[in-house]
Write an enzyme that holds these catalytic residues in place. Structure first.
Site, PDB file in Angstrom:
ATOM      1  N   LYS A  34      -5.779  -3.824   9.670  1.00 40.55           N
ATOM      2  CA  LYS A  34      -6.250  -2.433   9.768  1.00 40.55           C
ATOM      3  C   LYS A  34      -6.987  -2.040   8.486  1.00 40.55           C
ATOM      4  O   LYS A  34      -6.921  -2.745   7.479  1.00 40.55           O
ATOM      5  CB  LYS A  34      -5.072  -1.485   9.990  1.00 40.55           C
ATOM      6  CG  LYS A  34      -4.117  -1.893  11.090  1.00 40.55           C
ATOM      7  CD  LYS A  34      -4.660  -1.685  12.493  1.00 40.55           C
ATOM      8  CE  LYS A  34      -3.568  -1.966  13.517  1.00 40.55           C
ATOM      9  NZ  LYS A  34      -4.059  -2.039  14.885  1.00 40.55           N
TER      10      LYS A  34
HETATM   11  C1  LIG Z   1      -2.863  -2.096  15.846  1.00 37.82           C
HETATM   12  C2  LIG Z   1      -2.790  -1.278  17.065  1.00 37.82           C
HETATM   13  C3  LIG Z   1      -1.596  -0.658  17.467  1.00 37.82           C
HETATM   14  C4  LIG Z   1      -0.282  -0.752  16.721  1.00 37.82           C
HETATM   15  O1  LIG Z   1       0.021  -1.983  16.287  1.00 37.82           O
HETATM   16  P1  LIG Z   1       1.336  -2.335  15.444  1.00 37.82           P
HETATM   17  O2  LIG Z   1       1.145  -3.795  15.262  1.00 37.82           O
HETATM   18  O3  LIG Z   1       2.494  -1.989  16.280  1.00 37.82           O
HETATM   19  O4  LIG Z   1       1.318  -1.568  14.182  1.00 37.82           O
HETATM   20  C5  LIG Z   1      -1.631   0.149  18.594  1.00 37.82           C
HETATM   21  N1  LIG Z   1      -2.758   0.332  19.288  1.00 37.82           N
HETATM   22  C6  LIG Z   1      -3.926  -0.241  18.930  1.00 37.82           C
HETATM   23  C7  LIG Z   1      -5.147   0.060  19.735  1.00 37.82           C
HETATM   24  C8  LIG Z   1      -3.976  -1.082  17.828  1.00 37.82           C
HETATM   25  O5  LIG Z   1      -5.123  -1.670  17.490  1.00 37.82           O
END
Ligand SMILES: *Cc1c(COP(=O)(O)O)cnc(C)c1O
Length: 375
Positions: free
Chosen positions: A186
Protein backbone atom coordinates in the site's frame (compact mmCIF):
# COMPACT_ATOMS: atom_id res chain seq x y z
CA UNK A 1 20.94 -12.46 -14.05
CA UNK A 2 23.34 -9.61 -14.74
CA UNK A 3 23.14 -6.29 -12.93
CA UNK A 4 21.44 -4.78 -15.97
CA UNK A 5 18.64 -7.29 -15.75
CA UNK A 6 18.26 -7.56 -11.99
CA UNK A 7 14.71 -8.38 -10.95
CA UNK A 8 12.43 -5.38 -10.58
CA UNK A 9 9.79 -6.19 -7.95
CA UNK A 10 6.13 -5.23 -8.28
CA UNK A 11 6.21 -3.26 -5.05
CA UNK A 12 8.57 -2.35 -2.26
CA UNK A 13 8.04 -0.33 0.92
CA UNK A 14 10.12 2.76 1.70
CA UNK A 15 11.55 2.18 5.16
CA UNK A 16 14.45 4.18 6.56
CA UNK A 17 16.09 5.36 9.80
CA UNK A 18 12.98 7.03 11.18
CA UNK A 19 10.96 3.80 11.25
CA UNK A 20 13.88 2.05 12.98
CA UNK A 21 14.18 4.84 15.52
CA UNK A 22 10.50 4.83 16.49
CA UNK A 23 10.29 1.03 16.58
CA UNK A 24 13.29 0.95 18.92
CA UNK A 25 11.59 3.50 21.15
CA UNK A 26 8.53 1.27 21.41
CA UNK A 27 10.61 -1.85 22.06
CA UNK A 28 12.53 -0.11 24.82
CA UNK A 29 9.32 1.22 26.39
CA UNK A 30 7.99 -2.26 27.06
CA UNK A 31 4.49 -1.24 25.87
CA UNK A 32 4.11 -3.39 22.80
CA UNK A 33 0.33 -3.34 22.54
CA UNK A 34 -2.51 -1.11 23.80
CA UNK A 35 0.10 1.58 24.35
CA UNK A 36 0.23 5.28 23.54
CA UNK A 37 1.63 4.99 19.99
CA UNK A 38 -1.62 3.58 18.66
CA UNK A 39 -3.59 6.51 20.04
CA UNK A 40 -1.07 8.96 18.68
CA UNK A 41 -1.38 7.37 15.26
CA UNK A 42 -5.18 7.45 15.42
CA UNK A 43 -5.16 11.16 16.18
CA UNK A 44 -2.75 11.92 13.38
CA UNK A 45 -4.42 9.84 10.69
CA UNK A 46 -7.86 11.21 11.62
CA UNK A 47 -6.57 14.72 11.19
CA UNK A 48 -4.79 13.81 7.99
CA UNK A 49 -7.92 12.43 6.27
CA UNK A 50 -10.33 14.93 7.79
CA UNK A 51 -12.36 12.54 9.92
CA UNK A 52 -13.10 13.25 13.59
CA UNK A 53 -12.49 9.65 14.74
CA UNK A 54 -10.16 6.77 13.88
CA UNK A 55 -9.63 3.27 15.27
CA UNK A 56 -6.53 1.33 14.24
CA UNK A 57 -6.97 -2.40 13.69
CA UNK A 58 -4.95 -5.44 12.67
CA UNK A 59 -5.77 -5.25 8.95
CA UNK A 60 -7.94 -3.58 6.37
CA UNK A 61 -10.07 -6.70 6.22
CA UNK A 62 -10.58 -6.59 10.00
CA UNK A 63 -11.78 -2.98 9.77
CA UNK A 64 -14.22 -3.75 6.98
CA UNK A 65 -15.45 -6.84 8.81
CA UNK A 66 -16.22 -4.87 11.97
CA UNK A 67 -18.12 -2.20 10.02
CA UNK A 68 -20.18 -4.97 8.39
CA UNK A 69 -20.77 -6.50 11.81
CA UNK A 70 -21.92 -3.13 13.17
CA UNK A 71 -24.27 -2.73 10.20
CA UNK A 72 -26.08 -5.78 11.56
CA UNK A 73 -25.66 -7.79 8.37
CA UNK A 74 -26.60 -11.44 8.48
CA UNK A 75 -28.02 -14.42 6.60
CA UNK A 76 -30.70 -13.42 4.11
CA UNK A 77 -29.21 -9.95 3.59
CA UNK A 78 -27.65 -8.92 0.29
CA UNK A 79 -24.68 -6.59 0.02
CA UNK A 80 -23.61 -4.93 -3.21
CA UNK A 81 -19.93 -4.58 -4.00
CA UNK A 82 -17.53 -4.38 -6.92
CA UNK A 83 -16.52 -7.47 -8.91
CA UNK A 84 -13.23 -5.77 -9.76
CA UNK A 85 -11.59 -5.71 -6.35
CA UNK A 86 -9.62 -7.71 -3.84
CA UNK A 87 -11.61 -10.54 -2.21
CA UNK A 88 -11.67 -8.73 1.16
CA UNK A 89 -14.30 -6.32 -0.23
CA UNK A 90 -16.75 -9.24 -0.33
CA UNK A 91 -15.37 -11.46 2.42
CA UNK A 92 -15.99 -8.75 5.01
CA UNK A 93 -19.76 -9.34 4.82
CA UNK A 94 -19.72 -12.99 3.71
CA UNK A 95 -18.13 -13.63 7.12
CA UNK A 96 -21.35 -12.25 8.63
CA UNK A 97 -23.45 -14.58 6.49
CA UNK A 98 -24.63 -11.97 3.96
CA UNK A 99 -24.88 -12.72 0.24
CA UNK A 100 -22.61 -10.97 -2.30
CA UNK A 101 -24.24 -9.13 -5.19
CA UNK A 102 -21.87 -7.67 -7.77
CA UNK A 103 -22.58 -4.41 -9.60
CA UNK A 104 -20.58 -3.99 -12.78
CA UNK A 105 -17.96 -1.27 -13.13
CA UNK A 106 -17.56 1.84 -15.21
CA UNK A 107 -14.88 0.90 -17.78
CA UNK A 108 -13.16 4.23 -17.38
CA UNK A 109 -12.92 4.55 -13.58
CA UNK A 110 -12.91 0.77 -12.84
CA UNK A 111 -15.20 1.56 -9.90
CA UNK A 112 -18.84 0.48 -9.55
CA UNK A 113 -21.19 2.25 -11.92
CA UNK A 114 -23.85 3.88 -9.69
CA UNK A 115 -26.56 2.92 -12.22
CA UNK A 116 -25.52 -0.73 -11.91
CA UNK A 117 -25.61 -0.42 -8.12
CA UNK A 118 -29.14 0.95 -8.21
CA UNK A 119 -30.23 -1.78 -10.63
CA UNK A 120 -28.85 -4.46 -8.28
CA UNK A 121 -30.96 -3.38 -5.30
CA UNK A 122 -33.67 -5.78 -4.12
CA UNK A 123 -35.88 -5.78 -1.00
CA UNK A 124 -33.13 -7.84 0.71
CA UNK A 125 -30.30 -5.37 0.04
CA UNK A 126 -28.88 -3.98 3.29
CA UNK A 127 -25.56 -2.39 2.40
CA UNK A 128 -23.13 -1.26 -0.25
CA UNK A 129 -19.35 -1.74 0.04
CA UNK A 130 -17.87 0.78 -2.39
CA UNK A 131 -14.25 0.32 -3.42
CA UNK A 132 -11.85 3.08 -4.48
CA UNK A 133 -10.06 0.78 -6.88
CA UNK A 134 -6.40 1.38 -7.63
CA UNK A 135 -6.65 4.56 -5.55
CA UNK A 136 -9.28 6.20 -7.77
CA UNK A 137 -12.18 7.67 -5.76
CA UNK A 138 -15.56 6.07 -6.37
CA UNK A 139 -18.73 8.07 -7.11
CA UNK A 140 -19.31 8.82 -3.48
CA UNK A 141 -22.10 11.42 -3.81
CA UNK A 142 -24.18 9.27 -6.17
CA UNK A 143 -23.66 6.22 -3.98
CA UNK A 144 -24.63 8.15 -0.86
CA UNK A 145 -27.80 9.36 -2.52
CA UNK A 146 -28.68 5.80 -3.56
CA UNK A 147 -27.90 4.45 -0.09
CA UNK A 148 -30.05 7.12 1.57
CA UNK A 149 -32.95 6.58 -0.84
CA UNK A 150 -33.03 2.83 -0.13
CA UNK A 151 -32.03 3.01 3.53
CA UNK A 152 -28.77 1.10 3.02
CA UNK A 153 -25.51 1.27 4.95
CA UNK A 154 -22.65 2.57 2.82
CA UNK A 155 -19.14 1.40 3.70
CA UNK A 156 -16.13 2.66 1.80
CA UNK A 157 -13.27 0.25 1.12
CA UNK A 158 -10.53 2.85 0.69
CA UNK A 159 -7.77 0.33 1.41
CA UNK A 160 -6.02 1.27 -1.84
CA UNK A 161 -6.75 4.98 -1.68
CA UNK A 162 -5.10 6.74 1.25
CA UNK A 163 -4.47 10.32 0.15
CA UNK A 164 -7.00 10.35 -2.70
CA UNK A 165 -9.41 13.27 -2.98
CA UNK A 166 -13.02 13.43 -4.08
CA UNK A 167 -14.47 16.81 -5.02
CA UNK A 168 -11.42 18.50 -3.55
CA UNK A 169 -11.55 16.85 -0.12
CA UNK A 170 -9.67 13.76 1.11
CA UNK A 171 -11.36 10.38 1.26
CA UNK A 172 -12.32 9.96 4.87
CA UNK A 173 -13.63 13.50 5.22
CA UNK A 174 -16.94 12.97 3.42
CA UNK A 175 -18.89 11.45 6.29
CA UNK A 176 -19.00 7.83 5.13
CA UNK A 177 -17.27 5.24 7.32
CA UNK A 178 -14.11 4.19 5.48
CA UNK A 179 -11.16 1.85 5.94
CA UNK A 180 -7.52 2.29 4.89
CA UNK A 181 -4.95 -0.51 4.96
CA UNK A 182 -1.21 -0.82 5.58
CA UNK A 183 0.02 -4.05 3.99
CA UNK A 184 3.51 -3.47 2.49
CA UNK A 185 2.28 -2.87 -1.08
CA UNK A 186 0.00 0.00 0.00
CA UNK A 187 0.99 3.67 -0.23
CA UNK A 188 2.14 3.56 3.40
CA UNK A 189 2.74 0.44 5.44
CA UNK A 190 3.08 -0.90 8.95
CA UNK A 191 3.78 -4.46 7.83
CA UNK A 192 0.13 -5.22 8.51
CA UNK A 193 -2.67 -3.01 9.75
CA UNK A 194 -5.69 -0.94 8.94
CA UNK A 195 -7.69 1.94 10.27
CA UNK A 196 -11.41 2.64 10.43
CA UNK A 197 -12.16 6.34 10.04
CA UNK A 198 -15.59 7.61 10.95
CA UNK A 199 -17.62 10.71 11.72
CA UNK A 200 -19.54 8.86 14.43
CA UNK A 201 -18.17 8.63 17.96
CA UNK A 202 -20.47 5.68 18.52
CA UNK A 203 -18.96 3.75 15.58
CA UNK A 204 -15.46 4.49 16.83
CA UNK A 205 -16.31 3.36 20.38
CA UNK A 206 -17.90 0.17 19.10
CA UNK A 207 -14.94 -0.66 16.86
CA UNK A 208 -12.60 -0.03 19.79
CA UNK A 209 -14.62 -2.49 21.86
CA UNK A 210 -15.07 -5.05 19.07
CA UNK A 211 -11.38 -5.10 18.16
CA UNK A 212 -10.57 -6.06 21.74
CA UNK A 213 -12.96 -8.92 22.55
CA UNK A 214 -16.02 -6.75 23.11
CA UNK A 215 -14.60 -5.09 26.20
CA UNK A 216 -16.38 -2.20 27.82
CA UNK A 217 -14.23 0.85 28.32
CA UNK A 218 -16.65 2.48 30.70
CA UNK A 219 -17.28 1.27 34.20
CA UNK A 220 -16.15 -2.05 35.52
CA UNK A 221 -13.08 -4.19 35.40
CA UNK A 222 -10.77 -5.03 32.53
CA UNK A 223 -12.66 -8.31 32.21
CA UNK A 224 -15.99 -6.66 31.49
CA UNK A 225 -17.18 -7.91 28.13
CA UNK A 226 -20.39 -6.37 26.85
CA UNK A 227 -20.58 -8.04 23.41
CA UNK A 228 -18.98 -10.84 21.40
CA UNK A 229 -15.84 -9.34 19.95
CA UNK A 230 -12.74 -10.16 17.99
CA UNK A 231 -9.06 -9.93 18.55
CA UNK A 232 -8.39 -7.43 15.79
CA UNK A 233 -5.89 -5.43 17.84
CA UNK A 234 -2.95 -3.70 16.27
CA UNK A 235 0.41 -3.33 18.06
CA UNK A 236 2.42 -0.29 19.08
CA UNK A 237 5.36 -1.63 17.08
CA UNK A 238 3.21 -1.34 13.98
CA UNK A 239 1.94 2.06 15.08
CA UNK A 240 5.54 3.26 15.35
CA UNK A 241 6.27 2.21 11.77
CA UNK A 242 3.04 3.87 10.63
CA UNK A 243 3.82 7.12 12.46
CA UNK A 244 7.15 7.31 10.66
CA UNK A 245 5.42 6.60 7.35
CA UNK A 246 2.81 9.26 8.06
CA UNK A 247 5.54 11.85 8.59
CA UNK A 248 6.61 11.34 4.99
CA UNK A 249 3.22 10.58 3.45
CA UNK A 250 3.15 13.81 1.41
CA UNK A 251 6.51 12.92 -0.07
CA UNK A 252 5.35 9.34 -0.70
CA UNK A 253 2.26 10.50 -2.57
CA UNK A 254 4.26 13.02 -4.57
CA UNK A 255 6.94 10.52 -5.60
CA UNK A 256 4.31 7.97 -6.61
CA UNK A 257 2.45 10.58 -8.69
CA UNK A 258 5.74 11.51 -10.36
CA UNK A 259 6.51 7.86 -11.13
CA UNK A 260 3.01 7.39 -12.58
CA UNK A 261 3.42 10.47 -14.77
CA UNK A 262 6.75 9.11 -15.99
CA UNK A 263 5.18 5.78 -16.93
CA UNK A 264 2.34 7.55 -18.74
CA UNK A 265 4.85 9.43 -20.83
CA UNK A 266 7.03 6.38 -21.52
CA UNK A 267 4.12 4.13 -22.47
CA UNK A 268 2.12 6.68 -24.43
CA UNK A 269 3.69 5.77 -27.76
CA UNK A 270 3.25 2.01 -27.42
CA UNK A 271 0.43 0.69 -29.59
CA UNK A 272 -2.01 -1.55 -27.79
CA UNK A 273 -1.29 -0.25 -24.27
CA UNK A 274 -3.86 1.82 -22.43
CA UNK A 275 -2.60 3.67 -19.33
CA UNK A 276 -4.74 4.43 -16.24
CA UNK A 277 -7.41 7.10 -16.38
CA UNK A 278 -6.23 10.62 -15.54
CA UNK A 279 -7.65 12.71 -12.75
CA UNK A 280 -10.47 15.17 -13.33
CA UNK A 281 -11.93 18.02 -11.28
CA UNK A 282 -13.82 15.64 -8.96
CA UNK A 283 -11.38 12.75 -8.70
CA UNK A 284 -7.77 12.88 -7.61
CA UNK A 285 -6.15 9.46 -7.51
CA UNK A 286 -3.66 8.34 -4.88
CA UNK A 287 -1.29 6.09 -6.81
CA UNK A 288 -1.40 2.52 -5.46
CA UNK A 289 -0.38 0.29 -8.38
CA UNK A 290 0.37 0.93 -12.02
CA UNK A 291 -1.97 -1.20 -14.09
CA UNK A 292 -2.13 -1.03 -17.87
CA UNK A 293 -4.79 -2.50 -20.13
CA UNK A 294 -3.73 -4.39 -23.24
CA UNK A 295 -5.65 -4.25 -26.51
CA UNK A 296 -7.91 -7.29 -26.96
CA UNK A 297 -5.78 -8.83 -29.71
CA UNK A 298 -2.63 -8.95 -27.55
CA UNK A 299 -1.85 -12.25 -25.83
CA UNK A 300 -1.47 -11.22 -22.18
CA UNK A 301 0.05 -14.50 -21.01
CA UNK A 302 2.79 -14.20 -23.59
CA UNK A 303 3.51 -10.55 -22.68
CA UNK A 304 3.72 -11.41 -18.98
CA UNK A 305 5.97 -14.36 -19.68
CA UNK A 306 8.24 -12.11 -21.69
CA UNK A 307 8.36 -9.42 -18.95
CA UNK A 308 9.31 -11.99 -16.34
CA UNK A 309 11.99 -13.47 -18.56
CA UNK A 310 13.54 -10.02 -18.71
CA UNK A 311 13.45 -9.57 -14.94
CA UNK A 312 10.33 -7.39 -14.75
CA UNK A 313 7.78 -8.59 -12.19
CA UNK A 314 4.17 -8.44 -13.28
CA UNK A 315 0.79 -9.77 -12.17
CA UNK A 316 -2.75 -10.12 -13.49
CA UNK A 317 -4.37 -7.23 -11.69
CA UNK A 318 -6.93 -8.10 -10.64
CA UNK A 319 -9.06 -11.18 -11.36
CA UNK A 320 -12.78 -10.70 -10.79
CA UNK A 321 -13.94 -11.69 -7.31
CA UNK A 322 -17.02 -13.54 -8.56
CA UNK A 323 -14.86 -15.81 -10.72
CA UNK A 324 -12.67 -16.99 -7.83
CA UNK A 325 -12.99 -20.75 -7.25
CA UNK A 326 -14.77 -20.41 -3.89
CA UNK A 327 -17.28 -17.98 -5.37
CA UNK A 328 -18.14 -20.28 -8.28
CA UNK A 329 -18.52 -23.15 -5.86
CA UNK A 330 -20.52 -21.42 -3.11
CA UNK A 331 -22.78 -19.22 -5.21
CA UNK A 332 -22.66 -20.66 -8.72
CA UNK A 333 -21.31 -17.42 -10.19
CA UNK A 334 -19.69 -17.66 -13.61
CA UNK A 335 -18.65 -15.72 -16.70
CA UNK A 336 -21.15 -13.21 -17.99
CA UNK A 337 -22.30 -11.90 -14.59
CA UNK A 338 -20.31 -8.66 -14.91
CA UNK A 339 -19.20 -8.39 -18.55
CA UNK A 340 -17.46 -5.02 -18.24
CA UNK A 341 -15.32 -6.04 -15.25
CA UNK A 342 -14.57 -9.42 -16.81
CA UNK A 343 -13.52 -7.85 -20.11
CA UNK A 344 -11.12 -5.52 -18.30
CA UNK A 345 -9.77 -8.07 -15.84
CA UNK A 346 -8.79 -10.31 -18.75
CA UNK A 347 -6.58 -7.61 -20.26
CA UNK A 348 -4.87 -5.85 -17.35
CA UNK A 349 -1.41 -6.30 -15.93
CA UNK A 350 0.54 -4.52 -13.21
CA UNK A 351 4.03 -3.11 -13.70
CA UNK A 352 6.72 -2.56 -11.04
CA UNK A 353 5.57 0.48 -9.08
CA UNK A 354 6.75 1.81 -5.74
CA UNK A 355 7.65 5.08 -4.06
CA UNK A 356 11.36 4.94 -4.73
CA UNK A 357 11.30 3.36 -8.17
CA UNK A 358 14.25 4.50 -10.22
CA UNK A 359 13.49 6.53 -13.35
CA UNK A 360 15.99 4.42 -15.32
CA UNK A 361 14.26 1.26 -14.21
CA UNK A 362 10.96 2.65 -15.50
CA UNK A 363 12.63 3.25 -18.86
CA UNK A 364 13.76 -0.36 -18.82
CA UNK A 365 10.25 -1.59 -17.99
CA UNK A 366 8.83 0.44 -20.87
CA UNK A 367 11.38 -0.96 -23.30
CA UNK A 368 10.77 -4.52 -22.22
CA UNK A 369 7.01 -3.99 -22.49
CA UNK A 370 7.32 -2.37 -25.91
CA UNK A 371 9.32 -5.34 -27.20
CA UNK A 372 6.95 -7.86 -25.59
CA UNK A 373 3.85 -6.27 -27.10
CA UNK A 374 5.42 -5.97 -30.56
CA UNK A 375 6.67 -9.58 -30.64
C1 LIG B 1 -5.47 -4.27 0.61
C2 LIG B 1 -6.93 -4.28 0.45
C3 LIG B 1 -7.79 -4.60 1.51
C4 LIG B 1 -7.33 -4.96 2.91
O1 LIG B 1 -6.29 -5.81 2.95
P1 LIG B 1 -5.60 -6.31 4.30
O2 LIG B 1 -4.56 -7.21 3.75
O3 LIG B 1 -6.63 -7.02 5.08
O4 LIG B 1 -5.07 -5.15 5.03
C5 LIG B 1 -9.15 -4.52 1.29
N1 LIG B 1 -9.65 -4.16 0.10
C6 LIG B 1 -8.86 -3.84 -0.94
C7 LIG B 1 -9.50 -3.41 -2.22
C8 LIG B 1 -7.48 -3.92 -0.82
O5 LIG B 1 -6.70 -3.63 -1.86
Amino acid sequence: MTEATRELPLSRPWIDDREEELVLEVLRSGRLSLGPWIERFEEEIAERVGAPFAAAVSSGTAGLHMLCHLAGLGPGDEVITSPLSFVASANCFILEGALPVFADVDPSTLNMDPAAVEAAITPRTKAIVAVDMFGYPSELDELRTIAARHDLTLIEDSCEALGARYKGRPLGSHGTDAVFAFYPNKQMTAGEGGVVVTHSKDVRDQVVSLRNQGRSYGEGSWFNHVRVGFNYRWTDVQAAIALAQLEKLDRILELRADAAARYAQLLDSIDGIETPRSDDADHQRSWFVYVVTLAAEIDRARVMESLRRDGVATAEYIPCIHLQPYMREQYGFGEGLCPVAEGIAARTLALPFYTQIDADDQVRVAEVLRAAVAA
